[in-house]
Write an enzyme that holds these catalytic residues in place. Structure first.
Site, mmCIF file in Angstrom:
data_model
loop_
_atom_site.group_PDB
_atom_site.id
_atom_site.type_symbol
_atom_site.label_atom_id
_atom_site.label_comp_id
_atom_site.label_asym_id
_atom_site.label_seq_id
_atom_site.Cartn_x
_atom_site.Cartn_y
_atom_site.Cartn_z
ATOM 1 N N ARG A 35 0.822 -1.216 0.000
ATOM 2 C CA ARG A 35 0.000 0.000 0.000
ATOM 3 C C ARG A 35 0.852 1.260 0.000
ATOM 4 O O ARG A 35 0.434 2.304 0.498
ATOM 5 C CB ARG A 35 -0.972 0.010 1.183
ATOM 6 C CG ARG A 35 -2.036 -1.074 1.085
ATOM 7 C CD ARG A 35 -2.993 -1.001 2.255
ATOM 8 N NE ARG A 35 -3.991 -2.075 2.193
ATOM 9 C CZ ARG A 35 -4.719 -2.475 3.215
ATOM 10 N NH1 ARG A 35 -4.570 -1.901 4.393
ATOM 11 N NH2 ARG A 35 -5.612 -3.445 3.077
ATOM 12 N N ARG A 39 -2.421 5.998 -0.153
ATOM 13 C CA ARG A 39 -2.645 5.958 1.281
ATOM 14 C C ARG A 39 -2.079 7.174 2.015
ATOM 15 O O ARG A 39 -2.786 8.117 2.303
ATOM 16 C CB ARG A 39 -2.067 4.668 1.887
ATOM 17 C CG ARG A 39 -2.951 3.438 1.713
ATOM 18 C CD ARG A 39 -4.352 3.710 2.237
ATOM 19 N NE ARG A 39 -5.161 2.538 2.388
ATOM 20 C CZ ARG A 39 -5.227 1.809 3.497
ATOM 21 N NH1 ARG A 39 -4.469 2.088 4.527
ATOM 22 N NH2 ARG A 39 -6.033 0.782 3.565
ATOM 23 N N ARG A 48 -6.766 11.925 -5.863
ATOM 24 C CA ARG A 48 -8.023 11.263 -5.539
ATOM 25 C C ARG A 48 -9.136 12.240 -5.188
ATOM 26 O O ARG A 48 -10.308 11.868 -5.201
ATOM 27 C CB ARG A 48 -7.805 10.274 -4.393
ATOM 28 C CG ARG A 48 -7.089 8.979 -4.787
ATOM 29 C CD ARG A 48 -7.925 8.120 -5.733
ATOM 30 N NE ARG A 48 -9.284 8.000 -5.286
ATOM 31 C CZ ARG A 48 -9.671 7.209 -4.283
ATOM 32 N NH1 ARG A 48 -8.796 6.453 -3.649
ATOM 33 N NH2 ARG A 48 -10.942 7.163 -3.926
ATOM 34 N N ASP A 84 -6.543 -2.438 -7.376
ATOM 35 C CA ASP A 84 -7.306 -2.981 -6.259
ATOM 36 C C ASP A 84 -7.618 -4.435 -6.595
ATOM 37 O O ASP A 84 -7.750 -4.787 -7.779
ATOM 38 C CB ASP A 84 -8.599 -2.194 -6.041
ATOM 39 C CG ASP A 84 -9.307 -2.602 -4.751
ATOM 40 O OD1 ASP A 84 -9.047 -1.976 -3.716
ATOM 41 O OD2 ASP A 84 -10.102 -3.560 -4.786
ATOM 42 N N TYR A 160 -15.301 -11.674 -0.690
ATOM 43 C CA TYR A 160 -16.002 -10.435 -1.032
ATOM 44 C C TYR A 160 -17.281 -10.725 -1.802
ATOM 45 O O TYR A 160 -18.339 -10.131 -1.538
ATOM 46 C CB TYR A 160 -15.096 -9.521 -1.853
ATOM 47 C CG TYR A 160 -14.114 -8.731 -1.035
ATOM 48 C CD1 TYR A 160 -14.545 -7.786 -0.103
ATOM 49 C CD2 TYR A 160 -12.744 -8.912 -1.191
ATOM 50 C CE1 TYR A 160 -13.639 -7.054 0.653
ATOM 51 C CE2 TYR A 160 -11.833 -8.186 -0.442
ATOM 52 C CZ TYR A 160 -12.286 -7.263 0.477
ATOM 53 O OH TYR A 160 -11.383 -6.541 1.231
#
Length: 355
Positions: A35, A39, A48, A84, A160
């Site tokens: 990551r 982040r 973002r 992702d 998920y």
């Protein structure tokens, strides 16, 4: 220059990460952080502010820029492709979104044999943007900085899809796994297909290593992992073995599974902070490299603690090599936490490279 030519030109240079992963002698101890692409970086948050997560993951220029940011700032020895784990599911046509503060949310969870039969397959052209991003990165990365591709392992993707999003107890996942093993294995097979296609696109575009994230495998017992998960992860590793790059396998809370995860076919085993690296080698056996394993929360504890703990993990990595590991790649035991001071990471890299 084509992606293949770029890849060959880069591989003429010695990557410290690849050397450590394959029993060579790196010019310096390689370090990168899970990551790291995003982040904690203010330059990432600026991007973002105007772009959604999935939008960013499918824009080659944004993927390249975000992937490069920690390389420029920290001088890490590897870039990991900004993406992702649900990107290949989205590309295949599964209705999902990444919700801020929650994570991936699946519109129609997969819980029956009919749901599994209706799952779409991933066409490699659907992730062409990722291949294009890799081409841009190969032009921009420093010669000795490896590019790591990645994918989510079938079990984590399954969790998920079945739960409909993140879960604390995975009750629906385990209910399907135990209660309908035929449907479970059919689902895992379909997800292995998607994972293999996604990784092969990255490999053919020129990444220098790949990491398979089985983020939630630590919720399983060893016996359940071996029965319900390991055969599918092993198939993923086997299907990409024709590409001569290191294959890394990582999960969280997987101390009891390390040997079985190594048996699935990876060259490097990621270890979280719960198990010392030299003990991980005992569980894994000789002939594999280890990656890890500084606790990400220690980066908040002040410079003296960070230096002491970095030195401890480096020394433990040396012990692991003496115990039979082919090499040590310095990393965290999980991902960079969002509130981490980037300067702490930069100073940690400088220290690691000096040891």
């Amino acid at each position: 220059m084509s992606e293949m030519m770029r890849s060959r030109a880069r591989r003429a240079h010695p990557f410290p990460l690849v050397a450590a992963a394959t029993g060579g002698r790196p010019e310096r101890r390689p370090v990168w952080f899970m990551r790291q692409a995003g982040r904690s970086l203010p330059e990432y948050r600026a991007i973002r502010a105007d772009h959604g997560m999935l939008e960013s993951c499918f824009d080659p220029e944004l993927v390249c820029e975000i992937t490069m940011q920690p390389v420029r700032r920290h001088d890490v020895d590897a870039a990991i492709l900004f993406s992702d784990i649900v990107v290949p599911l989205k590309a295949a046509g599964i209705d999902l979104d990444i919700v801020a503060g929650t994570g991936p949310v699946i519109a129609d969870p997969v819980r029956t044999a009919g749901d599994v039969a209706n799952l779409p397959r991933l066409d490699d052209h659907s992730v062409g943007a990722i291949a294009n991003a890799i081409g841009l990165l190969l032009d921009e990365l420093p010669d000795r900085t490896a590019l790591i591709g990645f994918a989510g392992a079938p079990f984590t993707l399954a969790s998920y899809l079945i739960e409909g999003g993140p879960s604390r107890h995975y009750e629906r996942t385990k209910a399907l796994m135990y209660g309908d093993p035929d449907t479970w294995h059919a689902l895992m097979g379909r997800l292995a297909d998607i994972t293999i296609t996604f990784l092969r696109v990255q490999l053919e575009a020129g990444v220098d290593a790949v990491q398979l994230f089985d983020s939630w495998a630590g919720m399983l017992s060893l016996a359940d992992y071996q029965t319900f998960v390991a055969p599918h992860s092993a198939r993923v590793f086997a299907e990409i073995a024709d590409h001569d790059v290191p294959r890394i396998h990582f999960g969280v809370g997987t101390g009891e599974l390390l040997g079985a995860m190594a048996d699935a076919g990876a060259d490097v085993i990621g270890v979280d902070w719960r198990v010392p690296l030299h003990e991980a080698v005992r569980r894994v056996g000789p002939g594999k490299a280890v990656q890890g394993n500084l606790d990400p929360t220690l980066l908040f504890a002040g410079p003296e603690v960070v230096e002491r703990e970095v030195r401890r993990v480096v020394a433990d990595g040396d012990r692991a090599v003496r115990a039979g590991a082919t090499g040590h790649i310095m990393n965290l035991g999980h991902g960079v936490l969002p509130g981490t001071d980037p300067e702490v990471l930069t100073r940690a890299v400088e220290l690691i490279h000096s040891l």
